[in-house]
Write a protein that holds these residues in place. Sequence first.
Motif, PDB file in Angstrom:
ATOM      1  N   GLN A  83       0.835  -1.202   0.000  1.00 13.18           N
ATOM      2  CA  GLN A  83       0.000   0.000   0.000  1.00 13.18           C
ATOM      3  C   GLN A  83       0.872   1.256   0.000  1.00 13.18           C
ATOM      4  N   ALA A  84       0.400   2.303  -0.661  1.00 14.44           N
ATOM      5  CA  ALA A  84       1.064   3.603  -0.633  1.00 14.44           C
ATOM      6  C   ALA A  84       0.578   4.423   0.562  1.00 14.44           C
ATOM      7  N   THR A  85      -0.702   4.216   0.941  1.00 13.02           N
ATOM      8  CA  THR A  85      -1.271   4.905   2.104  1.00 13.02           C
ATOM      9  C   THR A  85      -2.050   3.895   2.933  1.00 13.02           C
ATOM     10  N   GLY A  86      -2.196   4.192   4.216  1.00  7.87           N
ATOM     11  CA  GLY A  86      -2.949   3.314   5.094  1.00  7.87           C
ATOM     12  C   GLY A  86      -4.440   3.623   5.078  1.00  7.87           C
ATOM     13  N   ASP A  87      -5.244   2.692   5.596  1.00 10.48           N
ATOM     14  CA  ASP A  87      -6.681   2.904   5.720  1.00 10.48           C
ATOM     15  C   ASP A  87      -6.935   4.049   6.697  1.00 10.48           C
ATOM     16  N   ALA A  88      -7.968   4.852   6.432  1.00 11.02           N
ATOM     17  CA  ALA A  88      -8.288   5.995   7.284  1.00 11.02           C
ATOM     18  C   ALA A  88      -9.749   5.925   7.727  1.00 11.02           C
ATOM     19  N   PHE A  89      -9.970   6.272   8.992  1.00  8.96           N
ATOM     20  CA  PHE A  89     -11.302   6.322   9.587  1.00  8.96           C
ATOM     21  C   PHE A  89     -11.537   7.750  10.060  1.00  8.96           C
ATOM     22  N   GLU A  90     -12.649   8.369   9.647  1.00  9.43           N
ATOM     23  CA  GLU A  90     -12.964   9.734  10.071  1.00  9.43           C
ATOM     24  C   GLU A  90     -14.325   9.755  10.741  1.00  9.43           C
ATOM     25  N   PHE A  91     -14.420  10.571  11.802  1.00  5.39           N
ATOM     26  CA  PHE A  91     -15.665  10.690  12.550  1.00  5.39           C
ATOM     27  C   PHE A  91     -15.629  11.971  13.370  1.00  5.39           C
ATOM     28  N   ALA A  92     -16.784  12.378  13.872  1.00  2.32           N
ATOM     29  CA  ALA A  92     -16.892  13.544  14.747  1.00  2.32           C
ATOM     30  C   ALA A  92     -17.248  13.066  16.148  1.00  2.32           C
ATOM     31  N   ALA A  93     -16.748  13.792  17.149  1.00  2.00           N
ATOM     32  CA  ALA A  93     -17.009  13.391  18.529  1.00  2.00           C
ATOM     33  C   ALA A  93     -16.830  14.566  19.475  1.00  2.00           C
ATOM     34  N   TRP A 134     -14.877   5.333   6.228  1.00  2.00           N
ATOM     35  CA  TRP A 134     -13.671   4.527   6.086  1.00  2.00           C
ATOM     36  C   TRP A 134     -13.171   4.679   4.668  1.00  2.00           C
ATOM     37  N   THR A 135     -11.879   4.977   4.524  1.00  2.00           N
ATOM     38  CA  THR A 135     -11.259   5.078   3.217  1.00  2.00           C
ATOM     39  C   THR A 135     -10.150   4.046   3.139  1.00  2.00           C
ATOM     40  N   LYS A 136     -10.266   3.139   2.200  1.00  2.00           N
ATOM     41  CA  LYS A 136      -9.262   2.091   2.033  1.00  2.00           C
ATOM     42  C   LYS A 136      -7.960   2.717   1.549  1.00  2.00           C
ATOM     43  N   GLY A 137      -6.842   2.217   2.088  1.00  2.00           N
ATOM     44  CA  GLY A 137      -5.535   2.694   1.638  1.00  2.00           C
ATOM     45  C   GLY A 137      -5.329   2.410   0.158  1.00  2.00           C
ATOM     46  N   THR A 138      -4.504   3.217  -0.466  1.00  2.00           N
ATOM     47  CA  THR A 138      -4.268   3.057  -1.891  1.00  2.00           C
ATOM     48  C   THR A 138      -3.096   2.131  -2.162  1.00  2.00           C
ATOM     49  N   ALA A 139      -3.141   1.437  -3.272  1.00  2.00           N
ATOM     50  CA  ALA A 139      -2.075   0.511  -3.648  1.00  2.00           C
ATOM     51  C   ALA A 139      -0.874   1.276  -4.187  1.00  2.00           C
TER      52      ALA A 139
END
Length: 148
Positions: free
Chosen positions: A102-112, A141-146
């Motif tokens: 992967q070039a980038t890791g998976d990302a999780f975004e949320f508000a709290a 959730w955004t999957k990391g890019t290859a």
Amino acid sequence: MSSKQIIAYGALVERSLDGGTTWEKIPECKGVAIPVVETDYQEVTSLDSEGGFREYIAGLKDAGVLSVPCGYTSAGYEQALADQATGQPVSYRTTLKKAPGQATGDAFEFAAFPTPKVEGGDLGAPVGMSIDLRTTGNITWTKGTAQA
């Protein structure tokens, strides 16, 4: 075949006060913050229900409260207190370390809504802190890019 699992080391937990335009690292994080979405199921069993089984429909979703473990620093505590004082939800993003290929890791975004808590330690042990995050709204959730 080797495993493509990753460890938490190298992940990044950040927060944003402008809706995700600019991100700032949460200092001394010791764990990742990834909400778990649960659905509330409402019982709708009636005299017409077949087979003697209860019936349910899906209700509202909630990601609940999660806790981000951190090492205590004045800067980290000040940041969390200031975020709490706004009375508004803060945007959070957890980016996992990239997996092999992967070039980038998976990302999780949320508000709290954050609540900082200082955790006293034993004599000679580091003082810890956690930031409890009461989630609000959807989680993305955004999957990391290859790698190219």
